[in-house]
Write a protein that holds these residues in place. Structure first.
Motif, PDB file in Angstrom:
ATOM      1  N   ARG A 133       0.878  -1.606  -0.277  1.00 47.65           N
ATOM      2  CA  ARG A 133      -0.126  -0.025   0.264  1.00 47.65           C
ATOM      3  C   ARG A 133       1.251   1.569   0.097  1.00 47.65           C
ATOM      4  NH1 ARG A 133      -6.115  -0.505   2.683  1.00 47.65           N
ATOM      5  NH2 ARG A 133      -6.404  -1.905   1.710  1.00 47.65           N
ATOM      6  N   ASN A 134       2.077   1.579   0.471  1.00 48.14           N
ATOM      7  CA  ASN A 134       3.465   2.545   0.572  1.00 48.14           C
ATOM      8  C   ASN A 134       3.527   2.727  -0.871  1.00 48.14           C
ATOM      9  OD1 ASN A 134       4.251   4.135   1.830  1.00 48.14           O
ATOM     10  ND2 ASN A 134       6.104   3.224   1.812  1.00 48.14           N
ATOM     11  N   ARG A 135       3.721   1.993  -1.973  1.00 47.36           N
ATOM     12  CA  ARG A 135       3.381   2.710  -3.440  1.00 47.36           C
ATOM     13  C   ARG A 135       2.755   3.050  -3.167  1.00 47.36           C
ATOM     14  NH1 ARG A 135       4.097  -3.593  -5.130  1.00 47.36           N
ATOM     15  NH2 ARG A 135       5.888  -4.696  -4.183  1.00 47.36           N
ATOM     16  N   TYR A 136       1.225   3.820  -3.410  1.00 45.93           N
ATOM     17  CA  TYR A 136       0.107   4.322  -3.081  1.00 45.93           C
ATOM     18  C   TYR A 136      -0.492   5.340  -2.616  1.00 45.93           C
ATOM     19  CZ  TYR A 136      -0.243   1.537  -7.840  1.00 45.93           C
ATOM     20  OH  TYR A 136      -0.256   0.265  -8.615  1.00 45.93           O
ATOM     21  N   LEU A 137      -1.478   5.893  -2.615  1.00 41.63           N
ATOM     22  CA  LEU A 137      -1.821   7.044  -2.321  1.00 41.63           C
ATOM     23  C   LEU A 137      -3.049   6.626  -1.116  1.00 41.63           C
ATOM     24  CD1 LEU A 137      -0.333  10.282  -3.188  1.00 41.63           C
ATOM     25  CD2 LEU A 137       0.632   9.135  -1.237  1.00 41.63           C
TER      26      LEU A 137
ATOM     27  N   ASP B  78     -15.300  13.822  -6.912  1.00 37.14           N
ATOM     28  CA  ASP B  78     -13.859  13.650  -6.283  1.00 37.14           C
ATOM     29  C   ASP B  78     -12.914  12.850  -6.283  1.00 37.14           C
ATOM     30  OD1 ASP B  78     -15.372  14.631  -3.901  1.00 37.14           O
ATOM     31  OD2 ASP B  78     -16.066  12.832  -3.354  1.00 37.14           O
ATOM     32  N   ALA B  79     -11.710  13.420  -5.687  1.00 36.86           N
ATOM     33  CA  ALA B  79     -10.300  12.794  -6.252  1.00 36.86           C
ATOM     34  C   ALA B  79      -9.820  11.832  -5.177  1.00 36.86           C
ATOM     35  CB  ALA B  79      -9.359  13.662  -6.031  1.00 36.86           C
ATOM     36  N   TRP B  80     -10.638  11.186  -4.286  1.00 39.62           N
ATOM     37  CA  TRP B  80     -10.447   9.979  -3.831  1.00 39.62           C
ATOM     38  C   TRP B  80     -11.112   8.665  -4.051  1.00 39.62           C
ATOM     39  CZ3 TRP B  80      -6.744   9.701  -0.062  1.00 39.62           C
ATOM     40  CH2 TRP B  80      -6.221  11.139   0.114  1.00 39.62           C
ATOM     41  N   SER B  81     -11.103   7.343  -4.464  1.00 37.53           N
ATOM     42  CA  SER B  81     -12.396   6.526  -4.246  1.00 37.53           C
ATOM     43  C   SER B  81     -11.984   5.434  -2.773  1.00 37.53           C
ATOM     44  CB  SER B  81     -11.919   5.590  -5.182  1.00 37.53           C
ATOM     45  OG  SER B  81     -12.456   5.643  -6.569  1.00 37.53           O
ATOM     46  N   ARG B  82     -13.066   5.301  -2.121  1.00 38.44           N
ATOM     47  CA  ARG B  82     -13.501   4.682  -0.832  1.00 38.44           C
ATOM     48  C   ARG B  82     -13.283   2.818  -0.846  1.00 38.44           C
ATOM     49  NH1 ARG B  82     -18.266   4.687   3.555  1.00 38.44           N
ATOM     50  NH2 ARG B  82     -16.249   3.411   5.154  1.00 38.44           N
TER      51      ARG B  82
ATOM     52  N   GLU C  37     -13.795  -0.983   3.399  1.00 36.43           N
ATOM     53  CA  GLU C  37     -12.792  -0.439   4.717  1.00 36.43           C
ATOM     54  C   GLU C  37     -13.335   1.184   5.024  1.00 36.43           C
ATOM     55  OE1 GLU C  37      -8.638  -0.823   2.848  1.00 36.43           O
ATOM     56  OE2 GLU C  37      -9.214  -3.157   2.902  1.00 36.43           O
ATOM     57  N   THR C  38     -11.955   1.847   5.438  1.00 36.98           N
ATOM     58  CA  THR C  38     -12.452   2.886   6.174  1.00 36.98           C
ATOM     59  C   THR C  38     -11.222   3.939   5.171  1.00 36.98           C
ATOM     60  OG1 THR C  38     -10.924   2.694   7.991  1.00 36.98           O
ATOM     61  CG2 THR C  38     -12.392   1.981   8.614  1.00 36.98           C
ATOM     62  N   GLN C  39     -10.082   2.776   4.380  1.00 38.61           N
ATOM     63  CA  GLN C  39      -9.434   3.386   3.553  1.00 38.61           C
ATOM     64  C   GLN C  39     -10.113   4.214   1.804  1.00 38.61           C
ATOM     65  OE1 GLN C  39      -5.019   2.234   3.915  1.00 38.61           O
ATOM     66  NE2 GLN C  39      -5.085   3.704   4.793  1.00 38.61           N
ATOM     67  N   TRP C  40      -9.222   5.486   1.759  1.00 39.14           N
ATOM     68  CA  TRP C  40      -9.776   5.234   0.502  1.00 39.14           C
ATOM     69  C   TRP C  40      -8.448   5.890  -0.341  1.00 39.14           C
ATOM     70  CZ3 TRP C  40     -14.671   8.119  -1.172  1.00 39.14           C
ATOM     71  CH2 TRP C  40     -15.555   8.231   0.490  1.00 39.14           C
ATOM     72  N   TYR C  41      -8.452   5.477  -1.397  1.00 33.72           N
ATOM     73  CA  TYR C  41      -6.675   5.520  -2.598  1.00 33.72           C
ATOM     74  C   TYR C  41      -7.496   6.981  -3.674  1.00 33.72           C
ATOM     75  CZ  TYR C  41      -9.218   3.817  -6.897  1.00 33.72           C
ATOM     76  OH  TYR C  41     -10.440   3.359  -7.168  1.00 33.72           O
ATOM     77  N   LEU C  42      -6.130   8.025  -4.166  1.00 33.14           N
ATOM     78  CA  LEU C  42      -5.786   8.863  -4.120  1.00 33.14           C
ATOM     79  C   LEU C  42      -5.742   9.009  -5.502  1.00 33.14           C
ATOM     80  CD1 LEU C  42      -6.063  12.840  -3.697  1.00 33.14           C
ATOM     81  CD2 LEU C  42      -3.610  12.191  -4.413  1.00 33.14           C
TER      82      LEU C  42
ATOM     83  N   ASP D  53      -2.981   7.596  -7.760  1.00 33.84           N
ATOM     84  CA  ASP D  53      -1.809   7.942  -7.554  1.00 33.84           C
ATOM     85  C   ASP D  53      -0.038   6.928  -6.993  1.00 33.84           C
ATOM     86  OD1 ASP D  53      -3.854   9.910  -8.969  1.00 33.84           O
ATOM     87  OD2 ASP D  53      -1.806  11.542  -7.853  1.00 33.84           O
ATOM     88  N   LEU D  54       1.107   6.579  -7.221  1.00 34.44           N
ATOM     89  CA  LEU D  54       1.395   6.445  -7.149  1.00 34.44           C
ATOM     90  C   LEU D  54       2.617   7.324  -5.871  1.00 34.44           C
ATOM     91  CD1 LEU D  54       3.018   5.477 -10.179  1.00 34.44           C
ATOM     92  CD2 LEU D  54       2.248   3.629  -8.469  1.00 34.44           C
ATOM     93  N   ASN D  55       2.845   7.096  -4.714  1.00 32.67           N
ATOM     94  CA  ASN D  55       3.506   7.557  -3.609  1.00 32.67           C
ATOM     95  C   ASN D  55       5.120   7.580  -4.246  1.00 32.67           C
ATOM     96  OD1 ASN D  55       4.438   8.536  -1.148  1.00 32.67           O
ATOM     97  ND2 ASN D  55       4.254   6.640  -0.770  1.00 32.67           N
ATOM     98  N   TRP D  56       5.551   8.845  -4.781  1.00 30.40           N
ATOM     99  CA  TRP D  56       7.143   8.833  -5.369  1.00 30.40           C
ATOM    100  C   TRP D  56       7.027   9.633  -4.279  1.00 30.40           C
ATOM    101  CZ3 TRP D  56       9.345   8.542  -8.944  1.00 30.40           C
ATOM    102  CH2 TRP D  56       8.254   7.607 -10.287  1.00 30.40           C
TER     103      TRP D  56
END
Length: 548
Positions: A138-142, A165-169, A173-178, A187-190
């Motif tokens: 998961r750390n590869r993404y936001l 929105d720029a987010w999807s759930r 889960e309670t988590q969303w991704y950008l 989006d990747l986590n640079w």
């Protein structure tokens, strides 16, 4: 008739010998260029078949929009595998043959790289969905926890460039991704070292195959402000493109310095060109410092209206900002994301940039738009630096402005519920043979987007050999540009009538009449004009000429 002209002091711009500093680069949108297997979608073999055409046009390089493995939710800008060819376009062997054939003709090959996001079908993202919160995958993404008692609200108020929105759930889960773009493009986590290492490996994969450079998609978006602070904007694309916490952050420059080092591992002046919607020009120039990228698209020039004063100002500021860091500037009028300039110049406010045109909106004056576009070509290719041509531009193709909603495929159209028409109108397959089905685009007469009937008059076979055609105008332009070294030359402005641009580049004097009235033409040997010169020393309205 003779006009006395007092020359203004020449502005000098530093240039080097690298090919990309003065190159004319032709953008190919693969699915709309040439279809060799008859499925209605352009492919790599189709591109190979048109290498002789491209060579005869006189270009220096081609840039290919994405052809990687992809679900095609955003026409290939949702990449599932960066090191393979999508079966829609062929195989890696087809790419290698196309690359070899281009190189045999002296044509460089630049490919698109999409580093801000992957496809949601990418193996990395699929692994992230199957692993727990806080995992390395998961750390590869936001990913971020949502707000509210059960995480039912997005982590912040960021909006997608494509609308909504720029987010999807994540379900359950309670988590969303950008996703700054479509929900299929996480989006990747640079800040993740694994992401940085992966893209350096991707660069090397294609450099080893022989590519000459990369066009970097949304190059200013990779790094976000830590903590992803709230940001609201009525127009996330234009008003926040370089002022919000998701755009133009300082950290992107470290990434491109590392990429610059990767390219230097390979011979042949490999290059990087940034798609960065960044203002002002002085800030854009930071992307092309000597240890970063080599070019950045000049979108200020693309966005400038049909106005002499505005064009002179953007030319001056562009060249000065680029020269300050020892880089060339670029000149671009159209691409796969904008309404074709032939149509924009035919609007009542010529040069404005609508977000697509359909039958319910103002219809451009097609003849006037083409007339101005031909004149603009003489301006663009007379300027020092590198020039870009979007496929079909050399044919004078207009936008498809009456494409029915049933045929649209751009995610912008769907995410805004049709409020934005989208980009399909500039992506319609180009015409090669006027009397054939799909105008010769496909061997089976198919076309993934329908072409308007007007395309018959713009087809390459109709224009071939016709000295008054736009195709032959471009061929002559590029030949003269190369012959007189205009791309590596320097510009000297000369006094001119209101609404007219007049300047020298080496031995060539360039006159651009942006008014609706004829104007005086200086003495000199006429080399080329965008419209016939029927009266000596008189340049028609909305026309341009080069003189020696």
């Amino acid at each position: 008739m003779s006009i006395h002209i007092k020359e203004e002091p020449m502005t000098e711009y530093r240039v080097g010998a690298e090919w990309w500093r003065s190159a004319v680069i032709y953008q190919i949108y693969p699915r709309s260029f040439a279809d060799a297997n008859g499925d209605g979608i352009g492919d790599l073999v189709g591109i190979s078949s048109k290498i002789p055409y491209l060579s005869s046009l006189g270009i220096d390089a081609i840039w290919l929009s994405p052809f990687y493995r992809s679900p095609q939710m955003d026409a290939g800008y949702d990449v599932a595998d960066y090191c393979d060819v999508d079966p829609l376009f062929g195989r890696l062997d087809d790419f290698d043959r196309m690359l070899e054939q281009a190189h045999e003709k002296g044509i460089k090959v630049i490919i698109d790289l999409v580093p801000n996001h992957t496809s949601s079908a990418h193996s990395w993202f699929q692994s992230a969905l199957k692993t727990p919160v806080g995992s390395a995958e998961r750390n590869r993404y936001l990913f971020s926890d949502g707000k509210g008692e059960n995480g039912e609200f997005p982590p912040n108020k960021w909006q997608s460039v494509f609308g909504g929105d720029a987010w999807s759930r994540i379900p359950g889960e309670t988590q969303w991704y950008l996703h700054l773009f479509d929900s299929s493009q996480p989006d990747l986590n640079w800040e993740c070292p694994e992401v940085r290492a992966e893209f350096e490996d991707i660069l090397r994969f294609w450099l080893k195959r022989g590519v000459d450079g990369f066009r970097v998609d949304v190059a200013h978006s990779l790094v976000k402000v830590p903590g992803l602070p709230d940001w609201e904007s009525e127009d996330p694309e234009e008003s926040a493109m370089n002022v919000g916490p998701m755009w133009d952050q300082e950290g992107v420059h470290d990434i491109y310095r590392s990429w610059n080092k990767v390219l230097k591992e390979f011979a042949g002046d490999r290059m990087l060109v940034a798609e960065a919607w960044v203002q002002p020009q002085s800030r854009l120039a930071r992307y092309v410092r000597s240890d970063e990228m080599h070019q950045a698209f000049n979108f200020d020039y693309l966005l400038t209206h049909w106005d002499a004063r505005a064009l002179r100002e953007v030319i001056d500021t562009s060249m000065a900002a680029a020269a300050h860091v020892g880089a060339p500037t670029t000149w671009v009028m159209s691409n796969h994301d904008t309404v074709r300039h032939t149509s924009r110049y035919g609007l009542s406010n010529p040069g404005t940039r609508p977000r697509g045109i359909d039958a319910s909106r103002e219809q451009p004056d097609e003849a006037l738009g083409l007339r101005r576009a031909r004149a603009a070509a003489l301006l663009t290719h007379a300027l020092p630096g590198s020039a870009y041509i979007y496929q079909g531009e050399e044919l004078g193709l207009p936008e498809h402005t009456t494409l029915d909603a049933a045929h649209r495929q751009d995610p912008r159209f769907f995410r805004t519920n049709g409020e934005e028409v989208g980009r399909d109108g500039c992506r319609v397959p180009i015409p090669w043979v006027s009397g054939e089905a799909s105008y010769g685009f496909s061997t089976a007469g198919e076309s993934w987007l329908p072409q308007p009937e007007s395309f018959a008059q713009y087809s390459a076979d109709v224009q071939q050999g016709n000295p008054q055609s736009t195709l032959e105008l471009y061929r002559q332009l590029l030949q003269l540009r190369r012959e007189y070294g205009l791309g590596s030359g320097s510009l000297t402005w000369l006094p001119s009538a209101q609404g007219v641009l007049l300047f020298d580049n080496g031995p060539i004097r360039i006159v651009i009449n942006l008014t609706d009235m004829a104007t005086a033409l200086p003495d000199g040997q006429l080399l080329i004009s965008s419209e016939p010169i029927n009266q000596p020393y008189v340049l028609p309205a909305n026309a341009a000429a080069w003189l020696r």
